[in-house]
Motif scaffolding. Structure first.
Motif, PDB file in Angstrom:
ATOM      1  N   UNK A  96       2.468 -39.860  -3.261  1.00 45.97           N
ATOM      2  CA  UNK A  96       2.764 -38.510  -2.781  1.00 45.97           C
ATOM      3  C   UNK A  96       1.573 -37.958  -2.010  1.00 45.97           C
ATOM      4  N   UNK A  97       1.843 -37.453  -0.808  1.00 50.83           N
ATOM      5  CA  UNK A  97       0.818 -36.853   0.033  1.00 50.83           C
ATOM      6  C   UNK A  97       0.855 -35.338  -0.128  1.00 50.83           C
ATOM      7  N   UNK A  98      -0.339 -34.745  -0.300  1.00 49.98           N
ATOM      8  CA  UNK A  98      -0.470 -33.294  -0.395  1.00 49.98           C
ATOM      9  C   UNK A  98      -1.384 -32.810   0.715  1.00 49.98           C
ATOM     10  N   UNK A  99      -0.988 -31.722   1.352  1.00 48.81           N
ATOM     11  CA  UNK A  99      -1.842 -31.050   2.327  1.00 48.81           C
ATOM     12  C   UNK A  99      -2.549 -29.919   1.606  1.00 48.81           C
ATOM     13  N   UNK A 100      -3.864 -29.954   1.578  1.00 49.99           N
ATOM     14  CA  UNK A 100      -4.642 -28.986   0.825  1.00 49.99           C
ATOM     15  C   UNK A 100      -5.300 -27.995   1.766  1.00 49.99           C
ATOM     16  N   UNK A 101      -5.101 -26.711   1.480  1.00 46.44           N
ATOM     17  CA  UNK A 101      -5.728 -25.659   2.260  1.00 46.44           C
ATOM     18  C   UNK A 101      -6.842 -25.006   1.450  1.00 46.44           C
ATOM     19  N   UNK A 102      -7.989 -24.838   2.085  1.00 47.12           N
ATOM     20  CA  UNK A 102      -9.136 -24.210   1.434  1.00 47.12           C
ATOM     21  C   UNK A 102      -9.206 -22.737   1.812  1.00 47.12           C
ATOM     22  N   UNK A 103      -9.240 -21.876   0.806  1.00 49.80           N
ATOM     23  CA  UNK A 103      -9.350 -20.447   1.015  1.00 49.80           C
ATOM     24  C   UNK A 103     -10.664 -19.982   0.420  1.00 49.80           C
ATOM     25  N   UNK A 104     -11.541 -19.413   1.227  1.00 48.19           N
ATOM     26  CA  UNK A 104     -12.866 -19.003   0.774  1.00 48.19           C
ATOM     27  C   UNK A 104     -12.886 -17.528   0.433  1.00 48.19           C
ATOM     28  N   UNK A 105     -13.637 -17.198  -0.634  1.00 53.47           N
ATOM     29  CA  UNK A 105     -13.887 -15.814  -0.986  1.00 53.47           C
ATOM     30  C   UNK A 105     -15.256 -15.746  -1.645  1.00 53.47           C
ATOM     31  N   UNK A 106     -15.954 -14.650  -1.488  1.00 57.33           N
ATOM     32  CA  UNK A 106     -17.287 -14.509  -2.062  1.00 57.33           C
ATOM     33  C   UNK A 106     -17.225 -14.505  -3.575  1.00 57.33           C
ATOM     34  N   UNK A 107     -18.067 -15.323  -4.178  1.00 51.22           N
ATOM     35  CA  UNK A 107     -18.119 -15.401  -5.639  1.00 51.22           C
ATOM     36  C   UNK A 107     -19.217 -14.474  -6.135  1.00 51.22           C
TER      37      UNK A 107
END
Length: 425
Positions: A96-107
Motif C-alpha cells: 500500500x502506497x501512502x502520500x504523506x503531507x507535512x504540516x508545520x506549526x511552532x512548537x
C-alpha cells in the motif's frame, strides 16, 4: 568490554505487536505491526511518533495512528523528495502506497520530564559541573524549541499485489532505491520484483532463489546494485544489466548457515561496496551466529563477529559509522563501530522478547531537516513483539585534542630535564 546500559530506555508503548520500524524524517519514526486477521481484538496498523530531546531524555509524542483493518503491517519503507513524502507498507500480499503531507506549526514546549524530575546530582559534586550540565540541557532544549513541529497527514493511494503463487502469499520486505525511482519487493514466492516508483508500474523480476522465501533486500548507495537473500543464498543484482553474482562462503566444519538480514554501509559513495549481513546456524544451540562485513567487489568477508545466540535485526547508521544488531533469545541490542566491528554499546535484555526491528536516528541533511539536538553520538530505536519502542544511545566521547596531548608530553619531558638538572643528575 564491560556492558553499558543506554540512558534512553523506553520511548513508548503501543497496543499491538511491532514488526517494522522506519524513520520518515529526522524527527518522525513509524512503527507497524498488529495481531493479524484472527479475531483477537488486537489492532493492525501503524503509528507515527515525533521524537525530541529535553536535554536528558529522548521523548516520543504520537502524531498519527492508522489502522489497516484485518491486514497486519509486516514491513515498510519511505522516500522523501524536496516536495513529497511517500510511505509504502506491506499488508499481506499487497503493498500500500501512502502520500504523506507535512504540516508545520511552532512548537511552544517539549513534552516529557520537567526540570524538577531531572536526576539529582550528588551533593559532593562540584557546583560548577552541575551548572555546566544544566546549561547544556538548556541549550539542547532551546535548539529543539526553535524547531517546528511537523504533523503528518496520510492519504492512501495505490495498492498493488507483489507476491503470488502460494495459498497465503505474503510480502516480506520492501525497499525504495536512494534516488527514489525504483521500489523492490520480496515475498513468499521467492521472487524479487522491481517497480517504477511512485507509479508502482511493474518493471521486471529477479528470479534466483527458487521457491525460498525472500528474507531481505537492500540497494547500494547509488542504486545501481541490489542484494537479495533467502535462506542459504545471497545474490548481488546489477539493476541495468540484470546480471547477478552470488555471495558465498565456507562455514567452519561444514555447518549449514542461513542468511537473515543485509544492509549496505551508509549512503555515501566511499563505502558503497561494504555490506553487512547476519547469518544464523541451522543448529544455533551448538554453533555461533555471525555479524559479517562483506566486500562485495571481491566477494569476501573482511570482518566478522560471532554470537552465541540467533540474530534477528540489523541496522546501519546513515553516515556509515555504526551498525546495530538485535538478538532473538535474550532481546538484547548491540552497537558496533562499523569499520572495525568493535562493540561500542551492549544493552542486555532491551526487550522481553526477540528484537524485530532497529533504526538509527538519521544525521542532519537537506531533505529531512534539522536533526534532533542531543548529547549523544548516535542513537538507535528498537522494537519487539512486546509492544515496546526503546531507544539506546552512546554519549559523546570526551577526548583531549591531539595538539594538547603533544604539548603535555613536551612539557612533561622538559619538566623532567629541569628536575634532573636541579638534582644534579
Amino acid at each position: 568490554m564491560s556492558s553499558r546500559r543506554s540512558k534512553g530506555g523506553l520511548l513508548a508503548r503501543v497496543n499491538f505487536p511491532l514488526y517494522t520500524v522506519q524513520m520518515i524524517t529526522n524527527r518522525h519514526i513509524l512503527v507497524g505491526g498488529g495481531g493479524g486477521s484472527s479475531k483477537t481484538g488486537v489492532a493492525n496498523g501503524f503509528e507515527i511518533f515525533e521524537l525530541s530531546h529535553n536535554g536528558t531524555y529522548f521523548v516520543a509524542e504520537e502524531v498519527t495512528r492508522h489502522e489497516t483493518g484485518p491486514n497486519v503491517v509486516m514491513n515498510c519503507a519511505s522516500y522523501r523528495s524536496k516536495s513529497k513524502t511517500w510511505i509504502v507498507a506491506g499488508q499481506e500480499s499487497h503493498c500500500q502506497l501512502y502520500n504523506s503531507k507535512l504540516i508545520s506549526e511552532n512548537e511552544e514546549f517539549i513534552k516529557g520530564p520537567t526540570a524538577h524530575n531531572l536526576r539529582c546530582r550528588k551533593n559532593s559534586e562540584k557546583a560548577k559541573e552541575s551548572q555546566l550540565q544544566q546549561e547544556k540541557i538548556e541549550e539542547i532544549k532551546n535548539n529543539n524549541f526553535k524547531s517546528k513541529k511537523l504533523q503528518l497527514v496520510l492519504e492512501p493511494a495505490d495498492s498493488i499485489q507483489t507476491t503470488f503463487g502460494n495459498e497465503e502469499p505474503l510480502q516480506r520486505v520492501v525497499r525504495v532505491s536512494p534516488c527514489g525511482s525504483i521500489m523492490a519487493t520480496g515475498g513468499t514466492d521467492g521472487k524479487v520484483r522491481l517497480w517504477k516508483f511512485p507509479q508502482l508500474e511493474k518493471l521486471y523480476d529477479f528470479d534466483g532463489h527458487g521457491d525460498d522465501y525472500i528474507d531481505d533486500i537492500d540497494f547500494n548507495p547509488n542504486g545501481s546494485l541490489l542484494v537479495s537473500i533467502a535462506k542459504g543464498k545471497a545474490f548481488v543484482w546489477d539493476i541495468k544489466s540484470k546480471k547477478s553474482t552470488e555471495l558465498s562462503w565456507k562455514p567452519p566444519d561444514g555447518i549449514k548457515y542461513m542468511y537473515k538480514k543485509c544492509r549496505f554501509r551508509g549512503l555515501t559513495e566511499e563505502v558503497k561496496n561494504d555490506l553487512f549481513m547476519l547469518t544464523n546456524a541451522t543448529t544455533p544451540k551448538k554453533n555461533p551466529s555471525f555479524l559479517q562485513l562483506w566486500d562485495i567487489n571481491n566477494g569476501v568477508i573482511t570482518k566478522s563477529v560471532p554470537y552465541k545466540e540467533t540474530l534477528s535485526a540489523l541496522a546501519v547508521s546513515s553516515d556509515g559509522k555504526f551498525v546495530a544488531v538485535g538478538t532473538m533469545t535474550s532481546g538484547s541490542v548491540d552497537i558496533f563501530v562499523a569499520f572495525s566491528l568493535r562493540k561500542a554499546l551492549h544493552v542486555p535484555g532491551a526487550h522481553r522478547m526477540f528484537v524485530t526491528g532497529l533504526e538509527f536516528l538519521p544525521t542532519d541533511d537537506e531533505l529531512n531537516g534539522v536533526a534532533i539536538t542531543s548529547n549523544t553520538e548516535t542513537a538507535v530505536v528498537s522494537i519487539s513483539v512486546d509492544n515496546r519502542i526503546c531507544i539506546h544511545s552512546i554519549p559523546f566521547r570526551h577526548t583531549l585534542p591531539f595538539w594538547f596531548v603533544i604539548l603535555l608530553i613536551v612539557l612533561c619531558i622538559c619538566g623532567a630535564f629541569i628536575f634532573c638538572s636541579y638534582l644534579g643528575i
